[in-house]
Design an enzyme around this catalytic site. Structure first.
Site, PDB file in Angstrom:
ATOM      1  N   GLY A 153     -26.983  43.643  63.877  1.00 19.03           N
ATOM      2  CA  GLY A 153     -27.908  43.213  62.835  1.00 19.03           C
ATOM      3  C   GLY A 153     -27.283  43.085  61.454  1.00 19.03           C
ATOM      4  O   GLY A 153     -27.911  42.552  60.539  1.00 19.03           O
ATOM      5  N   ARG A 166     -17.813  47.019  77.088  1.00 20.96           N
ATOM      6  CA  ARG A 166     -17.853  48.480  77.238  1.00 20.96           C
ATOM      7  C   ARG A 166     -19.088  48.841  78.063  1.00 20.96           C
ATOM      8  O   ARG A 166     -19.884  47.983  78.418  1.00 20.96           O
ATOM      9  CB  ARG A 166     -17.960  49.132  75.857  1.00 20.96           C
ATOM     10  CG  ARG A 166     -19.121  48.566  75.034  1.00 20.96           C
ATOM     11  CD  ARG A 166     -19.408  49.314  73.766  1.00 20.96           C
ATOM     12  NE  ARG A 166     -20.308  48.615  72.873  1.00 20.96           N
ATOM     13  CZ  ARG A 166     -21.619  48.529  73.013  1.00 20.96           C
ATOM     14  NH1 ARG A 166     -22.208  49.113  74.046  1.00 20.96           N
ATOM     15  NH2 ARG A 166     -22.372  47.871  72.147  1.00 20.96           N
ATOM     16  N   GLU A 182     -24.957  39.111  76.963  1.00 19.06           N
ATOM     17  CA  GLU A 182     -26.288  39.164  76.362  1.00 19.06           C
ATOM     18  C   GLU A 182     -26.796  37.770  76.003  1.00 19.06           C
ATOM     19  O   GLU A 182     -26.039  36.922  75.531  1.00 19.06           O
ATOM     20  CB  GLU A 182     -26.264  40.057  75.121  1.00 19.06           C
ATOM     21  CG  GLU A 182     -25.701  41.445  75.410  1.00 19.06           C
ATOM     22  CD  GLU A 182     -26.139  42.493  74.405  1.00 19.06           C
ATOM     23  OE1 GLU A 182     -26.789  42.135  73.407  1.00 19.06           O
ATOM     24  OE2 GLU A 182     -25.823  43.673  74.627  1.00 19.06           O
ATOM     25  N   LYS A 204     -31.809  48.374  69.789  1.00 16.45           N
ATOM     26  CA  LYS A 204     -32.648  48.527  70.973  1.00 16.45           C
ATOM     27  C   LYS A 204     -33.247  49.929  71.042  1.00 16.45           C
ATOM     28  O   LYS A 204     -32.569  50.917  70.753  1.00 16.45           O
ATOM     29  CB  LYS A 204     -31.812  48.271  72.232  1.00 16.45           C
ATOM     30  CG  LYS A 204     -31.130  46.911  72.247  1.00 16.45           C
ATOM     31  CD  LYS A 204     -30.050  46.859  73.312  1.00 16.45           C
ATOM     32  CE  LYS A 204     -29.233  45.593  73.210  1.00 16.45           C
ATOM     33  NZ  LYS A 204     -28.075  45.602  74.124  1.00 16.45           N
ATOM     34  N   LEU A 237     -34.503  31.168  67.246  1.00 14.63           N
ATOM     35  CA  LEU A 237     -35.558  31.085  68.259  1.00 14.63           C
ATOM     36  C   LEU A 237     -36.728  31.946  67.815  1.00 14.63           C
ATOM     37  O   LEU A 237     -36.545  33.101  67.435  1.00 14.63           O
ATOM     38  CB  LEU A 237     -35.020  31.537  69.613  1.00 14.63           C
ATOM     39  CG  LEU A 237     -33.789  30.756  70.118  1.00 14.63           C
ATOM     40  CD1 LEU A 237     -33.256  31.375  71.394  1.00 14.63           C
ATOM     41  CD2 LEU A 237     -34.134  29.291  70.332  1.00 14.63           C
ATOM     42  N   LYS A 254     -17.236  36.597  67.529  1.00 15.38           N
ATOM     43  CA  LYS A 254     -18.424  35.953  68.063  1.00 15.38           C
ATOM     44  C   LYS A 254     -18.261  34.441  68.198  1.00 15.38           C
ATOM     45  O   LYS A 254     -18.848  33.831  69.093  1.00 15.38           O
ATOM     46  CB  LYS A 254     -19.640  36.284  67.194  1.00 15.38           C
ATOM     47  CG  LYS A 254     -19.951  37.787  67.116  1.00 15.38           C
ATOM     48  CD  LYS A 254     -20.232  38.359  68.504  1.00 15.38           C
ATOM     49  CE  LYS A 254     -20.666  39.816  68.463  1.00 15.38           C
ATOM     50  NZ  LYS A 254     -19.596  40.758  68.170  1.00 15.38           N
ATOM     51  N   LYS A 300     -29.302  28.071  65.941  1.00 12.18           N
ATOM     52  CA  LYS A 300     -30.731  27.812  65.953  1.00 12.18           C
ATOM     53  C   LYS A 300     -31.475  29.135  66.040  1.00 12.18           C
ATOM     54  O   LYS A 300     -31.112  30.005  66.829  1.00 12.18           O
ATOM     55  CB  LYS A 300     -31.085  26.941  67.165  1.00 12.18           C
ATOM     56  CG  LYS A 300     -32.577  26.680  67.366  1.00 12.18           C
ATOM     57  CD  LYS A 300     -33.160  25.861  66.246  1.00 12.18           C
ATOM     58  CE  LYS A 300     -34.650  25.588  66.481  1.00 12.18           C
ATOM     59  NZ  LYS A 300     -35.278  24.937  65.315  1.00 12.18           N
ATOM     60  N   GLU A 357     -23.681  37.161  72.903  1.00 11.74           N
ATOM     61  CA  GLU A 357     -22.444  37.930  72.792  1.00 11.74           C
ATOM     62  C   GLU A 357     -22.146  38.618  74.114  1.00 11.74           C
ATOM     63  O   GLU A 357     -22.993  38.662  75.017  1.00 11.74           O
ATOM     64  CB  GLU A 357     -22.535  38.980  71.682  1.00 11.74           C
ATOM     65  CG  GLU A 357     -23.553  40.073  71.921  1.00 11.74           C
ATOM     66  CD  GLU A 357     -23.593  41.095  70.800  1.00 11.74           C
ATOM     67  OE1 GLU A 357     -22.661  41.116  69.975  1.00 11.74           O
ATOM     68  OE2 GLU A 357     -24.555  41.881  70.757  1.00 11.74           O
ATOM     69  N   HIS A 375     -32.814  44.966  64.974  1.00  8.03           N
ATOM     70  CA  HIS A 375     -31.808  44.544  65.955  1.00  8.03           C
ATOM     71  C   HIS A 375     -31.206  45.718  66.737  1.00  8.03           C
ATOM     72  O   HIS A 375     -30.194  45.549  67.418  1.00  8.03           O
ATOM     73  CB  HIS A 375     -30.695  43.731  65.285  1.00  8.03           C
ATOM     74  CG  HIS A 375     -31.191  42.555  64.509  1.00  8.03           C
ATOM     75  ND1 HIS A 375     -31.674  41.409  65.109  1.00  8.03           N
ATOM     76  CD2 HIS A 375     -31.327  42.346  63.163  1.00  8.03           C
ATOM     77  CE1 HIS A 375     -32.068  40.554  64.182  1.00  8.03           C
ATOM     78  NE2 HIS A 375     -31.874  41.096  63.001  1.00  8.03           N
TER      79      HIS A 375
END
Length: 450
Positions: free
Chosen positions: A165, A291, A275, A237, A203, A116, A201, A287, A235
């Site tokens: 997550g 795939r 993303e 979806k 958000l 990352k 940071k 990130e 985290h």
């Protein structure tokens, strides 16, 4: 084009890949654990090979067994789907060393975007906007405190070597930073074998927006619009839609062009998803997934482009046949991930499906590998299926989704269908007024129990 593709996955994505291969006239090999002997993709594939017992590490993550399956069936390519080995650069390299094609990007791009910190550096270099944060891993609490003060609290501590997550902690103030760093490092070490963390940071009310891309590895790339994946639990979806209610055509075109340019500069091969967090009109890179995504069908529904077929074509050496001007967006699509879980506690509910009825009608698609009499095993994820609905407008799509959810019947196991039936009747969801924290607040306030 390939002659025979081995599908190194299970469940609905294995069936999805199989269908794409069938349409291309490519023979298929299904691999399965002993727990998945009765899986739908195993029944429909041209050949099948048992690769081990139920635990994933002894079957779907067992690289020697997968190589052996390629050898004995004569497969010339492997599609990894999502999860398991789909973002394992070493697996891609091992396949290549044995003469098998990996249907995915080059190993160096998998490795780059899997880190990352390096992914963020690369994105910044390529002109993609990033979240303000540390340039690299945080080596000490003192360094972390200095960085956090410069960024401004609250801050987010994140694992450098993974996602989903895990290894992610919020530090609202200086007093909580040390504990957040320690906890994130411990979780990252346990989950990914790498305790490196970095600081960003935090958000407060962002949306999760992702851009779908395709590249041919030769410097050509296109974007296929965005997906809004803001409805998440821990985290993960649960509900995705395209286009996002938060973006207009001008904003979409601008961020899409920025991402497509970067992907072309990288000479990226295959399908990928970049993303972002989006807040107050600004995008912040988080990130890139190298795939196919679980939620790819919403993009297919509004573009008419089969992303898995494009993956296979590009991996076989075909040039990118699409130009940006060829891609038109039509209507609105929403996906609900239906899981075999208690809709209130989210405790998994494996077991035998005694009755199954999938909804149908105009604009309704169900991607599922389950059937009546199928037993959902306790060893893997609890996905029953994905309900994807398309309409000319978002209002039409929502109305169709309500109807389709009411038609959907799964008996014998608990599912999250009641949660989605409640969500599509909630005024905030109907109006598109939600962010990545909305669902957690909804559940904390009682959700279905209220």
């Amino acid at each position: 084009m390939f002659d025979k593709v081995l599908i190194a996955n299970r469940g609905e994505i294995a069936l999805r890949i199989l269908r794409a291969c069938k349409e291309l006239g490519v023979a298929t090999v299904a691999v399965h654990s002993t727990a998945d002997a009765d899986a739908m993709h195993v029944k429909l594939a041209d050949e099948s090979v048992c690769i081990g017992p139920p635990p994933a590490r002894e079957s779907y993550l067992n690289i020697p067994s997968l190589l052996a399956a390629c050898e004995i069936t004569g497969a010339d390519a492997v599609h990894p789907g999502y999860g398991f080995l789909s973002e394992n650069a070493r697996f891609a390299e091992i396949l290549a060393s044995h003469g098998f094609a990996f249907i995915g990007p080059a190993p160096e791009h998998i490795r780059l975007m899997g880190d990352k910190i390096e992914a963020k550096r690369t994105a910044k270099r390529l002109g993609i906007p990033v979240v303000p944060g540390s340039e690299g891993a945080v080596s000490s609490d003192a360094e972390g405190l200095k960085l956090a003060r410069a960024i401004g609290f609250p801050v987010l501590v994140k694992a450098a070597g993974g996602g989903g997550g895990r290894g992610m902690k919020v530090a609202p103030s200086e007093n909580e930073l040390s504990a957040a760093l320690a906890t994130a490092r411990a979780e990252a070490k346990a989950a990914f074998g790498n305790d490196s963390v970095y600081i960003e940071k935090f958000l407060s009310h962002p949306r999760h927006i992702e851009i779908q891309v395709l590249g041919d590895g030769q410097g050509n790339a296109v974007h296929l619009g965005e997906r809004d994946c803001s409805l998440q639990r821990r985290h993960q979806k649960l509900f995705e839609e395209s286009p996002s209610p938060a973006l207009n055509a001008e904003v979409r075109a601008k961020i899409g062009a920025t991402v497509a340019h970067a992907i072309a500069e990288m000479k990226y091969l295959g399908a990928g998803t970049v993303e972002f967090l989006y807040e107050d009109g600004e995008f912040y890179f988080i990130e890139m997934n190298t795939r196919i995504q679980v939620e790819h069908p919403v993009t297919e529904m509004i573009t008419g482009i089969d992303l898995v077929i494009e993956q296979i074509r590009l991996a076989s050496g075909s040039p990118l046949a699409l130009k940006q001007s060829d891609i038109a967006f039509s209507g609105h699509a929403i996906e609900c991930r239906i899981n075999a879980e208690n809709p209130v506690t989210f405790v998994p509910s494996p077991g035998k499906i005694s009755y199954f009825h999938a909804p149908g009608g105009l604009g309704v698609r169900v991607d599922s590998a389950v059937y009546q009499g199928y037993a959902i095993p306790p060893y893997y994820d609890s996905l029953v299926g994905k309900l994807i609905v398309h309409g000319k407008t978002r209002n039409e799509c929502m109305a169709r989704l309500k109807r389709a959810l009411d038609e959907y019947v799964v008996d014998g196991v608990e599912t999250t269908l009641p949660l989605f039936r409640a969500l599509v009747r909630n005024p905030d969801i109907i109006d598109g007024r939600y962010d990545i924290h909305w669902l957690e607040r909804f559940l904390a306030d009682g959700g279905l129990k209220g």
